[in-house]
Motif scaffolding. Sequence first.
Motif, PDB file in Angstrom:
ATOM      1  N   ASN A 148       8.944 -22.069 -11.029  1.00 21.25           N
ATOM      2  CA  ASN A 148       7.560 -21.711 -10.687  1.00 21.25           C
ATOM      3  C   ASN A 148       7.480 -20.273 -10.180  1.00 21.25           C
ATOM      4  O   ASN A 148       8.258 -19.889  -9.321  1.00 21.25           O
ATOM      5  CB  ASN A 148       7.047 -22.616  -9.560  1.00 21.25           C
ATOM      6  CG  ASN A 148       6.629 -23.969 -10.066  1.00 21.25           C
ATOM      7  OD1 ASN A 148       7.236 -24.516 -10.985  1.00 21.25           O
ATOM      8  ND2 ASN A 148       5.602 -24.530  -9.463  1.00 21.25           N
TER       9      ASN A 148
ATOM     10  N   ARG B 147      -1.935 -26.685 -30.037  1.00 23.83           N
ATOM     11  CA  ARG B 147      -2.324 -25.618 -30.972  1.00 23.83           C
ATOM     12  C   ARG B 147      -1.706 -24.275 -30.557  1.00 23.83           C
ATOM     13  O   ARG B 147      -1.059 -23.605 -31.359  1.00 23.83           O
ATOM     14  CB  ARG B 147      -3.849 -25.499 -31.024  1.00 23.83           C
ATOM     15  CG  ARG B 147      -4.322 -24.422 -31.976  1.00 23.83           C
ATOM     16  CD  ARG B 147      -5.819 -24.150 -31.840  1.00 23.83           C
ATOM     17  NE  ARG B 147      -6.207 -23.058 -32.715  1.00 23.83           N
ATOM     18  CZ  ARG B 147      -6.055 -21.764 -32.401  1.00 23.83           C
ATOM     19  NH1 ARG B 147      -5.513 -21.421 -31.247  1.00 23.83           N
ATOM     20  NH2 ARG B 147      -6.431 -20.823 -33.245  1.00 23.83           N
TER      21      ARG B 147
ATOM     22  N   ASP C 270      -5.419 -13.832 -31.491  1.00 25.15           N
ATOM     23  CA  ASP C 270      -4.967 -15.200 -31.215  1.00 25.15           C
ATOM     24  C   ASP C 270      -3.603 -15.386 -31.878  1.00 25.15           C
ATOM     25  O   ASP C 270      -3.452 -15.139 -33.083  1.00 25.15           O
ATOM     26  CB  ASP C 270      -5.998 -16.178 -31.809  1.00 25.15           C
ATOM     27  CG  ASP C 270      -5.653 -17.633 -31.537  1.00 25.15           C
ATOM     28  OD1 ASP C 270      -4.463 -17.958 -31.321  1.00 25.15           O
ATOM     29  OD2 ASP C 270      -6.588 -18.449 -31.569  1.00 25.15           O
TER      30      ASP C 270
ATOM     31  N   GLU D 197      -1.039 -21.610 -23.281  1.00 25.16           N
ATOM     32  CA  GLU D 197      -1.803 -22.388 -22.302  1.00 25.16           C
ATOM     33  C   GLU D 197      -0.790 -22.827 -21.259  1.00 25.16           C
ATOM     34  O   GLU D 197       0.282 -23.357 -21.602  1.00 25.16           O
ATOM     35  CB  GLU D 197      -2.446 -23.600 -22.976  1.00 25.16           C
ATOM     36  CG  GLU D 197      -3.591 -23.245 -23.907  1.00 25.16           C
ATOM     37  CD  GLU D 197      -4.825 -22.728 -23.167  1.00 25.16           C
ATOM     38  OE1 GLU D 197      -4.994 -23.063 -21.976  1.00 25.16           O
ATOM     39  OE2 GLU D 197      -5.606 -21.978 -23.776  1.00 25.16           O
TER      40      GLU D 197
ATOM     41  N   LYS E 117       5.689 -26.917 -24.457  1.00 25.34           N
ATOM     42  CA  LYS E 117       6.649 -25.827 -24.280  1.00 25.34           C
ATOM     43  C   LYS E 117       8.021 -26.231 -24.829  1.00 25.34           C
ATOM     44  O   LYS E 117       8.739 -25.402 -25.400  1.00 25.34           O
ATOM     45  CB  LYS E 117       6.762 -25.447 -22.797  1.00 25.34           C
ATOM     46  CG  LYS E 117       5.528 -24.803 -22.204  1.00 25.34           C
ATOM     47  CD  LYS E 117       5.175 -23.455 -22.833  1.00 25.34           C
ATOM     48  CE  LYS E 117       6.163 -22.374 -22.508  1.00 25.34           C
ATOM     49  NZ  LYS E 117       5.683 -21.046 -23.018  1.00 25.34           N
TER      50      LYS E 117
ATOM     51  N   ALA F  75      -6.882 -14.932 -18.704  1.00 27.85           N
ATOM     52  CA  ALA F  75      -6.531 -13.520 -18.920  1.00 27.85           C
ATOM     53  C   ALA F  75      -7.442 -12.623 -18.100  1.00 27.85           C
ATOM     54  O   ALA F  75      -8.566 -12.997 -17.769  1.00 27.85           O
ATOM     55  CB  ALA F  75      -6.685 -13.181 -20.400  1.00 27.85           C
TER      56      ALA F  75
ATOM     57  N   VAL G  87       9.695 -17.113 -23.800  1.00 23.87           N
ATOM     58  CA  VAL G  87       9.634 -17.293 -22.347  1.00 23.87           C
ATOM     59  C   VAL G  87       9.105 -18.694 -22.056  1.00 23.87           C
ATOM     60  O   VAL G  87       7.958 -19.015 -22.389  1.00 23.87           O
ATOM     61  CB  VAL G  87       8.734 -16.216 -21.710  1.00 23.87           C
ATOM     62  CG1 VAL G  87       8.621 -16.440 -20.210  1.00 23.87           C
ATOM     63  CG2 VAL G  87       9.306 -14.825 -22.006  1.00 23.87           C
TER      64      VAL G  87
ATOM     65  N   THR H 226       9.633 -22.607 -19.577  1.00 23.93           N
ATOM     66  CA  THR H 226       9.569 -23.167 -18.226  1.00 23.93           C
ATOM     67  C   THR H 226      10.696 -24.171 -17.997  1.00 23.93           C
ATOM     68  O   THR H 226      11.164 -24.814 -18.950  1.00 23.93           O
ATOM     69  CB  THR H 226       8.208 -23.867 -18.032  1.00 23.93           C
ATOM     70  OG1 THR H 226       8.268 -24.684 -16.875  1.00 23.93           O
ATOM     71  CG2 THR H 226       7.857 -24.772 -19.206  1.00 23.93           C
TER      72      THR H 226
HETATM   73  P1  NAD Z   1      -1.387 -17.391 -17.747  1.00 29.24           P
HETATM   74  O1  NAD Z   1      -2.250 -18.566 -18.053  1.00 29.24           O
HETATM   75  O2  NAD Z   1      -1.657 -16.598 -16.519  1.00 29.24           O
HETATM   76  O3  NAD Z   1      -1.412 -16.365 -18.973  1.00 29.24           O
HETATM   77  C1  NAD Z   1      -1.359 -16.794 -20.293  1.00 29.24           C
HETATM   78  C2  NAD Z   1      -1.840 -15.655 -21.186  1.00 29.24           C
HETATM   79  O4  NAD Z   1      -1.694 -16.104 -22.551  1.00 29.24           O
HETATM   80  C3  NAD Z   1      -3.311 -15.290 -20.979  1.00 29.24           C
HETATM   81  O5  NAD Z   1      -3.464 -13.893 -20.912  1.00 29.24           O
HETATM   82  C4  NAD Z   1      -3.999 -15.864 -22.211  1.00 29.24           C
HETATM   83  O6  NAD Z   1      -5.158 -15.148 -22.623  1.00 29.24           O
HETATM   84  C5  NAD Z   1      -2.892 -15.766 -23.251  1.00 29.24           C
HETATM   85  N1  NAD Z   1      -3.095 -16.719 -24.337  1.00 29.24           N
HETATM   86  C6  NAD Z   1      -3.438 -18.033 -24.232  1.00 29.24           C
HETATM   87  N2  NAD Z   1      -3.629 -18.549 -25.453  1.00 29.24           N
HETATM   88  C7  NAD Z   1      -3.389 -17.551 -26.348  1.00 29.24           C
HETATM   89  C8  NAD Z   1      -3.437 -17.468 -27.756  1.00 29.24           C
HETATM   90  N3  NAD Z   1      -3.778 -18.531 -28.513  1.00 29.24           N
HETATM   91  N4  NAD Z   1      -3.120 -16.295 -28.354  1.00 29.24           N
HETATM   92  C9  NAD Z   1      -2.778 -15.202 -27.601  1.00 29.24           C
HETATM   93  N5  NAD Z   1      -2.760 -15.209 -26.254  1.00 29.24           N
HETATM   94  C10 NAD Z   1      -3.054 -16.390 -25.638  1.00 29.24           C
HETATM   95  O7  NAD Z   1       0.095 -17.971 -17.754  1.00 29.24           O
HETATM   96  P2  NAD Z   1       1.407 -17.467 -16.981  1.00 29.24           P
HETATM   97  O8  NAD Z   1       1.546 -18.261 -15.749  1.00 29.24           O
HETATM   98  O9  NAD Z   1       1.411 -15.998 -16.928  1.00 29.24           O
HETATM   99  O10 NAD Z   1       2.542 -17.957 -18.000  1.00 29.24           O
HETATM  100  C11 NAD Z   1       3.018 -17.093 -19.022  1.00 29.24           C
HETATM  101  C12 NAD Z   1       4.154 -17.762 -19.749  1.00 29.24           C
HETATM  102  O11 NAD Z   1       5.216 -18.064 -18.836  1.00 29.24           O
HETATM  103  C13 NAD Z   1       3.769 -19.092 -20.399  1.00 29.24           C
HETATM  104  O12 NAD Z   1       4.417 -19.175 -21.632  1.00 29.24           O
HETATM  105  C14 NAD Z   1       4.304 -20.130 -19.434  1.00 29.24           C
HETATM  106  O13 NAD Z   1       4.618 -21.318 -20.117  1.00 29.24           O
HETATM  107  C15 NAD Z   1       5.528 -19.442 -18.912  1.00 29.24           C
HETATM  108  N6  NAD Z   1       5.977 -19.847 -17.565  1.00 29.24           N
HETATM  109  C16 NAD Z   1       5.090 -19.847 -16.528  1.00 29.24           C
HETATM  110  C17 NAD Z   1       5.541 -20.185 -15.257  1.00 29.24           C
HETATM  111  C18 NAD Z   1       4.625 -20.140 -14.047  1.00 29.24           C
HETATM  112  O14 NAD Z   1       5.040 -20.503 -12.946  1.00 29.24           O
HETATM  113  N7  NAD Z   1       3.382 -19.670 -14.177  1.00 29.24           N
HETATM  114  C19 NAD Z   1       6.881 -20.550 -15.056  1.00 29.24           C
HETATM  115  C20 NAD Z   1       7.747 -20.538 -16.152  1.00 29.24           C
HETATM  116  C21 NAD Z   1       7.276 -20.178 -17.398  1.00 29.24           C
END
Ligand code: NAD
Length: 349
Positions: free
Chosen positions: A186, A97, A57, A82, A161, A37, A130, A132
Amino acid sequence: MKILITGGAGFIGSAVVRRAVADGHEVVNLDALTYSANLENVAGVANSPRYAFEHVDVADAAAVSGVFARHRPDAVMHLGAESHNDRAIEDPLIFVRTNVLGTAVLLEAARAYWRGLEDAAGERFRFHHVSTDEVFGALGEEGAFCEDTPYDPNSPYSASKAGADHLVRAWGRTFGLPVVLTNCANNYGPYQFPEKLIPTVILRALEGKSIPVYGDGRQVRDWLHVDDHAEALLLVLQKGRLGETYLVGGDSTQRNIEVVRTLCASLDRLAPANIGHAERIAFVADRPGHDFRYSIDASKLMRELGWAPTRALGDGLHDTVRWYVENRDWWQGIRDRGFHSERLGLVKA
Ligand code: NAD
């Protein structure tokens, strides 16, 4: 509308926050502020009267219920998770978790809140999960994922997921919670934490270090600019059919090695070094269980909701390189916190 966005300090969540505020929505950003974050990602909207932040959280039931009670949102967009495959190999339980238990806790808090809404507000309420495309496993040389593709996750991340997707659908079918789901390809673009492929390549190149490519680099990914994803998500939230899943993808499949070479060519133009950046490419041990190919058929989203990606992959990658070149302070702050895009996730014998 007032939208509770989880994970809004992360890469994709912050793009959704910025876009939602710009579109005139009120946003409550719920984030635990884990390593990935960065509140700088939302600094541009932090002073808006339409923005609030909750350092919570998602697996903390009392705190999450408190957020619903205080802010009374019209909808939830759940992105907090995560998100990195290599970390899921190092520490799978945190993925279970946050992604599985955390989603269940959020669903229960949303359900209790939604049941207390009066009829019209209850009908308008949405819970958008949201997710993947990795939940569908790996493709061979041919074909593409669609909404009917059976789940077949291969990694602790994608399995967590998939578990969350199943919980969301079950809360919809069993309790009638008004849910919609999206599974996306992605993402790439500005503000991505430098552990995923594209920012890792760009930053290590800018630092004059070797550029790691897993295995032979022949894996294929479907790439979508994060701002195109954010637009699709807000569209599905507002216009998607209840209980439905929509796949989101850029129709831009490329082998990892091709993406890396494209980035190196942009780096040669925007940040020339004493040698061509591609000369720093180093093939390293593959990720255990590395899926070979992902490809998305996003025709349902395009047909039903009129969405289409707006950025060609080549242009989007070039703009992304430029963003990291011009925003050194943003990523230097991450380096200063001790993150150096080091290799993670090799299974130890
Ligand atoms: P990221 O790791 O950049 O961001 C994740 C955010 O979630 C962070 O701000 C973190 O602090 C927060 N977080 C983590 N654990 C937490 C908790 N226990 N409580 C509250 N907040 C929490 O991830 P991203 O790449 O931005 O992905 C965001 C979402 O999109 C995820 O659900 C991921 O599965 C999904 N996604 C990502 C991609 C990709 O290419 N990055 C593609 C498809 C889907």
